[in-house]
Structures are given as structure tokens and as C-alpha cells.
Design an enzyme around this catalytic site. Structure first.
Site, PDB file in Angstrom:
ATOM      1  N   GLU A   1       0.831  -1.211   0.000  1.00  0.00           N
ATOM      2  CA  GLU A   1       0.000   0.000   0.000  1.00  0.00           C
ATOM      3  C   GLU A   1       0.867   1.265   0.000  1.00  0.00           C
ATOM      4  O   GLU A   1       0.733   2.138   0.855  1.00  0.00           O
ATOM      5  CB  GLU A   1      -0.967  -0.025   1.182  1.00  0.00           C
ATOM      6  CG  GLU A   1      -1.899  -1.210   1.095  1.00  0.00           C
ATOM      7  CD  GLU A   1      -3.076  -1.168   2.070  1.00  0.00           C
ATOM      8  OE1 GLU A   1      -3.094  -0.317   2.978  1.00  0.00           O
ATOM      9  OE2 GLU A   1      -3.997  -1.994   1.888  1.00  0.00           O
TER      10      GLU A   1
ATOM     11  N   GLU B   1      -3.738  -9.129  -0.303  1.00  0.00           N
ATOM     12  CA  GLU B   1      -4.306  -8.971   1.045  1.00  0.00           C
ATOM     13  C   GLU B   1      -5.816  -8.912   0.912  1.00  0.00           C
ATOM     14  O   GLU B   1      -6.340  -8.153   0.093  1.00  0.00           O
ATOM     15  CB  GLU B   1      -3.759  -7.690   1.679  1.00  0.00           C
ATOM     16  CG  GLU B   1      -4.154  -7.503   3.128  1.00  0.00           C
ATOM     17  CD  GLU B   1      -3.451  -6.291   3.756  1.00  0.00           C
ATOM     18  OE1 GLU B   1      -2.236  -6.085   3.514  1.00  0.00           O
ATOM     19  OE2 GLU B   1      -4.134  -5.550   4.475  1.00  0.00           O
TER      20      GLU B   1
HETATM   21  C1  GAL Z   1      -4.321  -2.892   5.131  1.00  0.00           C
HETATM   22  C2  GAL Z   1      -2.843  -2.836   5.499  1.00  0.00           C
HETATM   23  C3  GAL Z   1      -2.530  -3.737   6.669  1.00  0.00           C
HETATM   24  C4  GAL Z   1      -3.543  -3.512   7.763  1.00  0.00           C
HETATM   25  C5  GAL Z   1      -4.921  -3.800   7.225  1.00  0.00           C
HETATM   26  C6  GAL Z   1      -6.026  -3.687   8.256  1.00  0.00           C
HETATM   27  O1  GAL Z   1      -4.691  -1.801   4.395  1.00  0.00           O
HETATM   28  O2  GAL Z   1      -2.063  -3.237   4.411  1.00  0.00           O
HETATM   29  O3  GAL Z   1      -1.246  -3.464   7.146  1.00  0.00           O
HETATM   30  O4  GAL Z   1      -3.435  -2.211   8.182  1.00  0.00           O
HETATM   31  O5  GAL Z   1      -5.183  -2.869   6.207  1.00  0.00           O
HETATM   32  O6  GAL Z   1      -7.281  -3.879   7.668  1.00  0.00           O
END
Ligand code: GAL
Length: 806
Positions: free
Chosen positions: A425, A501
Site C-alpha cells: 500500500e 491482502e
Molecule cells: C491494510 C494494510 C494492513 C492492515 C490492514 C487492516 O490496508 O495493508 O497493514 O493495516 O489494512 O485492515
């Protein structure tokens, strides 16, 4: 620690090194565990590097060590609750050791697997270097500054005082292992072999071992030979050919040995078969170096339409993201604690790990090689723009090349690694600087390894994403945006996809709200906080942040399309910090499929029912409610056509999953008694599960995951503590305080219960139960013997457990 124990410890270390001295004559390379007998001071020290400084009053400890986890939770700690609300600061470590005179003429190095963060290292007062990155492994050469045959002092300053520098709990200190390595002047470099496997099939494979070595000028004629051994240690005489290469002159040499292996056993997630390549450098008849590399023979492919395949077989990467902390053990790495996490994930059907968002401990990668996990090895959470105020962006310009190169060189021989990620991100997805940085990072990776694709985890996966537009990325990584997956190829025709993710489901283990069949999004609007008593989130897999999806929502999409090559769920385990959807007093996350103490939340069984072939039937919630209340009962099941539910012996109906259902549900008026679920296939019972209304807490039960552990000072037994009623039912709302007493050859390394709001220290000998459960982690000492753990709680019958260490 008493002085006599101190002296004994030092004498032992000296003996080890002397023994090493003896071995110098025969052993060309020696790697010593350098974890013991460090002196530690929390707080700044004026000229802590001075060899003559009196550190005798400092605390003596063994590494790995995380001082933050020993501290007190407070919202005022500069890490903030996002960073776990534990203290940071400055810490000094010193160690005095003797190098035998016989080692003169050798090269001596100190290797740090990871220090969080901003470390300075000195030997005998000489500054060896500064390393800001808290996750990278690094080495310093000690040779020119050592007193051979005399005393030497290493001093390490660790500065984690300027915070927040992380969006999650980092820990502080020398939290990974340290090694002392000795080689001859002519030797293979650090991370000096690079193994690739090519032309792989089940009948044959080529193992190419590229060896990088430095050459003492006097050593002119060298032969580099690599032999391959199978998992049983047998030389693969019939299957492999050892080759050698001779070089002379140059100070730095690269030699490639290519071996042919007949009928190789291929590495896979189900059968993670490992070979060993032993590379020898010889000069005449003398072996000047010997270096062992673990080898897995496999091939894999990401296809734009067909998705991922391993050894020619299509499959999906079913992965989770994890942060590096180990719950109540903090970030201090422990191989058994990592192994336990991976065992639980494997039993769930998980086959992938993303090392979010940094280089992991080497032990994690070794375990993934051994246990069969596909790894996405990630480098950075930010580039030049900040995430946390004092994040790595402050060092990126100066250090990214070195850090990324070191990560790739350290990790590229792991067969488990199949994706490199150069960023999570990254805010510069929206900025033209991505056109400069992304290709540069990709070039660094490709200069060291071309066998794996590069990705970035993008939270702006639309076509305006400048990292993707730069053309540097092989796999288009999506963070979230799950509902856009089916139309991915409309935006990126012909491109390869990975869900870097997903999900971000939110749950508290053991806490349930009715009704369960509506999805809760937090926050509905940014000014409306999520409010629940005790900062809880219902465990029905129906709560998600606006950017994420529930587990079921995500998996329903992922399982439908072959081109969706894999996913990494946020997260496998709860972690310290980032207590979304709350903030203080919460201090750890709610995202895990498994809680911080290692107790599975219900959704664990949804994955198990979908991702494994074993029979699964899991029903929840508990059966202790106010009479008359309407309760939703969910069942995750597989290998069956239907599930029938009985309340106090009377059927309340048969349910079958239809369409893309992942669970079935009954809504029942609560009456105390027994709920029983029966799953059947073709009319035959597959599994039966029962939940009974529990009475008052009556006794404590202790269950060890392993009752025989190694007497190596490191091994752990994870002891689950259950609060039971008089009939042996777990009491679902029990929060009794349990006091532990331990005697014999072990100590309590940590306690926990998985409650994100608990502010008791993890390093004490008591814990309140949370929804009926708590955890005590017992660590072995170095002497074999019995370890007796007793647990007592006011008004309850206690329990005693005898473990053995050998
Ligand atoms: C994502 C991020 C993670 C964590 C997650 C929580 O955007 O990459 O590190 O913060 O959100 O939902």
C-alpha cells in the site's frame, strides 16, 4: 542473576569458543550461537561502547530479547495503541568474549538476524556500523579489531525511542538470533550460494549452484565442488553429478556447479521434500571451505487465465498475512512458537504466508520450506513517503538498495518463496515518483533473482495506479476490492492476478451478538465510532471495515475463478497493535482467524471445512443464554449432505447448504440443556458435536500441547487453561483469575488469554480467563528434568501438570 551463575556462564562461553579454537584446525567454517550472556541496560548510556565500562550491574540475559514486551501498557507510550501501546526507548547490549589465539589468520564475523531498530555496533570500542532497518539481517567483520587470545567486547546500541515509527507492534531490541562465524581467508561469501532448479520434471532436474567466494591471493588453485544429498542424507550418486570448476587469481570469484538429478522428489505444499547441497572449496588436498544450502526442487507458474500451478498441477495459494510478533512472547523470535503457528494454520488448510510487511526471521522461512508453505516475502511498508511519523521513509533513499539486496540474497534459496513483494500500500501508487522507484526496485530484485515474480500490494488497484503503470510489476497485487476481482481482466487484459491482502474480518473469540445474519460495517460513517461493551466484536464473521470483506464474502469470490491465483487473508493470527475497530483501551488486533493466545475463532473451521479434506463439523455459539432469548446457531461442515440439530433430544430441523452457502443456521429460543448436531452423508452419520449449558465455574484444567520438550533453554510447551463446571463443561463467560506456580526445569515465558483489552503484563504468573480460556507458555531450562506447573483460582479446584524436558 547471582554472581556465581554469571561466572559459570562466562566460563561456559569461553569453553565453547576454545572448543571452537580446537575445531579451527579441522573445520574450515564455524557458526557459533552467540545468544548467551549479554548484559543489558534499558536507557541511554554515555559511551556505552567503551571496552572498560563496568557493565557488571547490568542485567544478564540471553537473546533473542524484546524489552518492549516486558513493559507496561499505556495509551501515553509513544508507540500509541496502533503500535501496541508498549514502551520503546534506548537499550544497550554488551558481551565480553574470548577468541583463541589459534583463530589468528581466520576471518571472524558477527551476524545479526534482526535488531529493532537503528542499531550501532562496536567491537573493542571500534564502530562497525549503523543499521536503521529493524527487520533486515546484517553482518560485520570483526577480524581487524579483535584481540586473538584475549578478551573482546561487543557493544550494541538500539534506538527505538523515536516513535511512532510503525503501524503495528515492532518490539525493541536484539529480538532475533546472533551468530559468530569464522572462516578461512578464502571462503564462500555471506549468502554466497544461489541455487536454482531448471528443466524440472519428475524424471529429471538440473540443480544449478552459483557460488560466490572471495580468494586469499595466496590461494591460487581452487576447486569448487557441490554434492547433493537427499532428505535421508544419502548422496545422490545415481541421480546427481558433482562438477567442479577451477579458478585462480581474482579476489572475488563466481563458479557455477550444475548437477543433474534423476527422478527428483519435487517440493510441494503436501510433500515439502528437501535436499542438501554441500559445496566444498578445496586447494590441493585441503578443504578451505564447506557450505551447506537447503534445496527444494520445484517449478511453478502464474498464468493470467489459469492462475497458479505448482509442478504442473493447478492449485490456489490459500494464504494468510501475519505480523512478526508472537503474542505474549513479543517479537523475540522462538522457533517452536513459529512452528506452532504454522501447524495450526496447516491444520486449517492454509498453504501460504505473506511476511507482512517486512523481511521475516530466517527461522520462519526454514519452517515454511520444511512444512510446505508458499511464501510472499515482502520488503517495505513505505518508500519515500511516510506511513507512521518516523517510519522507514526517513531511511529509504539511503538504504533501500542495500536492504533489498540483502533480503533477496539472504532469502533466494528458500524453495517456499514464490513471490517477492517490494511494497505494501505504497502511497506513491498515486504519484509519478512510482515511475522512478518501482522499476528501480524491480531491477534490484531481478539482478539477483529472475525466478520469481515481483508484486506490490495495492490498495488502489484501478488502472490509474502508477506502480502498475510503470510496467515493473509481474503480478498485479490487489489489497481488498474483492468485489472487483471477477472483472479484473476488463481493467488488466492479459495480466496475472494475486490477492495480496484480503478480508480484514473482525472478531473477538467467544463473543456473540444476535441476530447474526446482517453484515456490520465499521464505521458506517467516519464520525460514528464502533461501540460495544468491553470493545468486543461479534464472532459470527459479520463485521468488517469499509475497505474489507467478511471471510465468507471473500472466499465465495476467490473460489469461483481459476485466474484468481491466490489470496493472503488479513490475518492468520491476531497481533499486537492496530486494534481496529477500536482504539485504547484495546491494544491488539481483532483481524486474526486465531486470537493472540493461539485459540481459534469460529471462522477457523469455515476454512477447515473448505480447505481440507478432513471431516469438519463445528457449531457455535456456546449454550449459556437468558431463557427465551432468540439465538442463532451456525454450523460449518463438509463431507456431508446435511446437518440435523437437536435441542434436549428433540430435532429442531435438518439444514443443507445450497448455492454458494458456507454455513447453515438455525434460530432457536434458548432453553438450557444440550444442543447436538449430527452431520450425515447418504444417511450415514459423519460427525456429532454437542454443546451443553455450563454451570458455575468449578475447576481449572491444564492441557499441554507437548508434555515432553527439549532441555535446550528454548523449547516451549503451550498450556491451555480451561475453566470448567463441575461436569467438565467449559464455562463460556468465565473470567476467573488463574495463578500459576512453576517448579523444576522450566519457567513461564508468557501468559495470555486473547483479550485485546487486557492490560496485565504478559510476563507475570497469573492471568484472568477470557471466555473460559487462558494460556501459559512454559519454556525449558537447559537441564533435563521435570517441570511442574500448578494452576489455582479462588473457589475452584486447581490443577497440576508435570511436563518433562530432555
Ligand atoms: C491494510 C494494510 C494492513 C492492515 C490492514 C487492516 O490496508 O495493508 O497493514 O493495516 O489494512 O485492515
Amino acid at each position: 542473576m547471582s554472581i556465581s551463575r554469571n561466572i559459570r556462564g562466562k566460563a561456559l562461553l569461553l569453553m565453547t569458543l576454545m572448543a571452537g579454537g580446537q575445531a579451527f584446525a579441522q573445520q574450515p567454517r564455524q557458526k557459533l550461537d552467540f545468544d548467551k550472556n549479554w548484559h543489558f541496560n534499558l536507557g541511554a548510556v554515555e559511551h556505552g561502547e567503551t571496552p572498560s565500562l563496568d557493565d557488571s550491574k547490568w542485567r544478564t540475559l540471553s537473546l533473542p530479547h524484546d524489552w518492549s514486551i516486558e513493559g507496561k501498557f499505556s495509551k501515553d507510550n509513544p508507540a500509541t495503541p496502533e503500535g501496541g501501546a508498549l514502551p520503546g526507548g534506548i537499550g544497550w547490549y554488551r558481551k565480553t568474549f574470548t577468541v583463541p589465539a589459534a583463530a589468528k589468520g581466520k576471518l571472524v564475523y558477527i551476524d545479526f538476524d534482526g535488531v529493532y531498530q537503528k542499531s550501532d555496533v562496536w567491537v573493542n570500542g571500534h564502530h562497525l556500523g549503523f543499521r536503521p532497518n529493524g527487520y533486515i539481517s546484517f553482518r560485520y567483520e570483526l577480524t581487524p579489531y579483535l584481540n586473538f587470545g584475549g578478551k573482546n567486547t561487543i557493544a550494541v546500541k538500539v534506538d527505538n525511542s523515536v516513535q511512532p515509527n510503525s503501524r503495528w507492534y515492532s518490539g525493541s531490541g536484539i529480538y532475533r538470533h546472533v551468530w559468530l562465524e569464522t572462516t578461512n581467508k578464502t571462503a564462500i561469501d555471506e549468502w554466497g550460494t544461489y541455487v536454482t532448479t531448471t528443466d524440472v520434471s519428475t524424471s529429471s532436474a538440473k540443480v544449478n549452484v552459483q557460488v560466490q567466494l572471495h580468494n586469499d591471493k595466496a590461494a591460487s588453485q581452487l576447486t569448487v565442488t557441490t554434492k547433493l544429498y537427499d532428505a535421508a542424507g544419502k548422496f545422490i550418486a545415481a541421480a546427481g553429478e558433482a562438477t567442479s570448476a577451477k579458478q585462480n587469481g581474482a579476489e572475488s570469484l563466481t563458479v557455477t556447479n550444475t548437477l543433474t538429478v534423476k527422478n527428483p522428489v519435487l517440493w510441494s505444499v503436501d510433500k515439502p521434500y528437501l535436499y542438501k547441497a554441500v559445496t566444498q572449496v578445496t586447494q590441493g588436498k585441503t578443504i578451505v571451505d564447506e557450505y551447506t544450502t537447503t534445496v527444494g526442487i520445484r517449478y511453478f507458474d502464474f498464468d493470467a487465465d489459469k492462475g497458479f500451478s505448482l509442478n504442473g498441477k493447478p492449485m490456489k495459494i490459500l494464504g494468510v498475512c501475519n505480523h512478526h510478533d508472537l503474542g505474549s512472547l513479543g517479537s523475540a523470535v522462538n522457533t517452536r512458537a513459529l512452528e506452532r503457528q504454522l501447524q495450526m494454520l496447516k491444520a486449517m488448510g492454509c498453504n501460504g504466508i505473506r511476511t507482512s510487511h517486512n523481511p521475516p526471521a530466517p527461522e520462519l522461512l526454514d519452517l515454511c520450506d520444511k512444512m510446505g508453505f508458499i511464501v510472499m516475502d515482502e520488503a517495505f511498508d513505505c518508500w519515500e513517503w511516510k506511513k507512521a511519523t518516523y517510519d522507514y521513509h526517513l531511511f529509504f533513499k539511503e538504504w533501500h538498495k542495500r536492504d533489498l539486496e540483502d533480503q533477496i540474497k539472504r532469502d533466494r534459496n528458500h524453495p517456499s518463496i514464490m513471490i517477492w513483494s517490494v511494497g505494501n500500500e505504497i502511497p506513491q501508487q498515486a504519484d509519478t515518483s512510482a515511475y522512478r522507484i518501482a522499476p528501480e526496485l524491480a531491477a534490484i530484485v531481478h539482478s539477483l533473482d529472475k525466478t520469481r515474480p515481483i508484486t506490490t500490494a495495492n490498495d488502489r488497484p484501478d488502472t490509474s495506479n502508477k506502480i502498475v503503470k510503470s510496467g515493473a510489476i509481474d503480478l498485479i497485487g490487489y489489497n481488498y476490492h474483492e468485489r472487483d476481482y471477477p472483472t479484473f481482466h476488463n481493467r488488466y487484459p492479459g495480466k496475472k492476478f494475486i490477492a495480496t491482502e484480503t478480508t480484514s474480518g473482525l472478531e473477538t473469540r467467544g463473543y456473540y451478538e444476535m441476530p447474526s445474519d446482517s453484515i456490520r460495517v465499521w464505521p458506517t460513517s467516519w464520525d460514528k465510532p464502533f461501540v460495544r461493551e468491553g470493545n468486543n466484536v461479534s464472532a459470527y464473521d459479520n463485521t468488517r471495515p469499509p475497505w474489507g470483506s467478511t471471510h465468507e464474502m471473500t472466499w465465495k469470490i476467490m473460489k469461483k475463478y481459476d485466474f484468481l491465483s491466490g489470496m493472503f487473508i488479513w490475518t492468520g493470527f491476531d497481533y499486537l497493535g492496530e486494534p481496529t475497530p477500536y482504539s485504547w483501551p484495546s491494544r491488539s488486533s481483532y483481524f486474526g482467524i486465531i486470537d493472540l493466545a493461539g485459540f481459534p475463532k469460529d471462522v477457523y473451521y469455515m476454512y477447515q471445512s473448505e480447505w481440507t479434506k478432513k471431516d469438519v463439523l463445528h457449531i457455535f455459539p456456546h449454550w449459556n443464554w437468558e431463557p427465551g432469548k432468540m439465538i442463532d446457531i451456525w454450523a460449518y461442515y463438509n463431507n456431508a449432505d446435511e446437518v440435523e440439530l437437536y435441542l434436549n433430544g428433540k430435532s429442531v430441523g435438518i439444514k443443507k447448504k445450497t448455492g454458494d452457502d458456507l454455513h447453515v443456521m438455525w434460530r432457536l429460543k434458548f432453553e438450557p440443556g444440550t444442543l447436538k448436531a449430527v452431520s450425515r452423508k447418504n444417511g450415514k452419520v459423519v460427525l456429532t458435536r454437542e454443546i451443553r449449558t455450563a454451570g458455575a465455574p468449578a475447576k481449572v484444567e491444564l492441557i499441554a500441547d507437548r508434555s515432553l520438550i527439549k532441555a535446550d533453554g528454548k523449547d516451549l510447551s503451550f498450556v491451555t487453561v480451561k475453566i470448567l463446571d463441575k461436569d467438565g463443561n467449559i464455562v463460556p463467560d468465565a473470567d476467573n483469575k488463574v495463578n500459576f506456580k512453576i517448579t523444576g526445569e522450566g519457567f513461564i515465558a508468557g501468559v495470555d488469554n486473547g483479550d485485546p483489552v487486557n492490560h496485565d503484563s504478559f510476563k507475570v504468573n497469573y492471568r484472568k480467563a477470557f471466555h473460559g480460556l487462558a494460556l501459559a507458555i512454559v519454556q525449558a531450562k537447559e537441564k533435563a528434568g521435570n517441570i511442574t506447573l500448578s494452576a489455582t483460582a479462588d473457589g475452584l479446584t486447581g490443577s497440576t501438570l508435570v511436563l518433562k524436558s530432555k
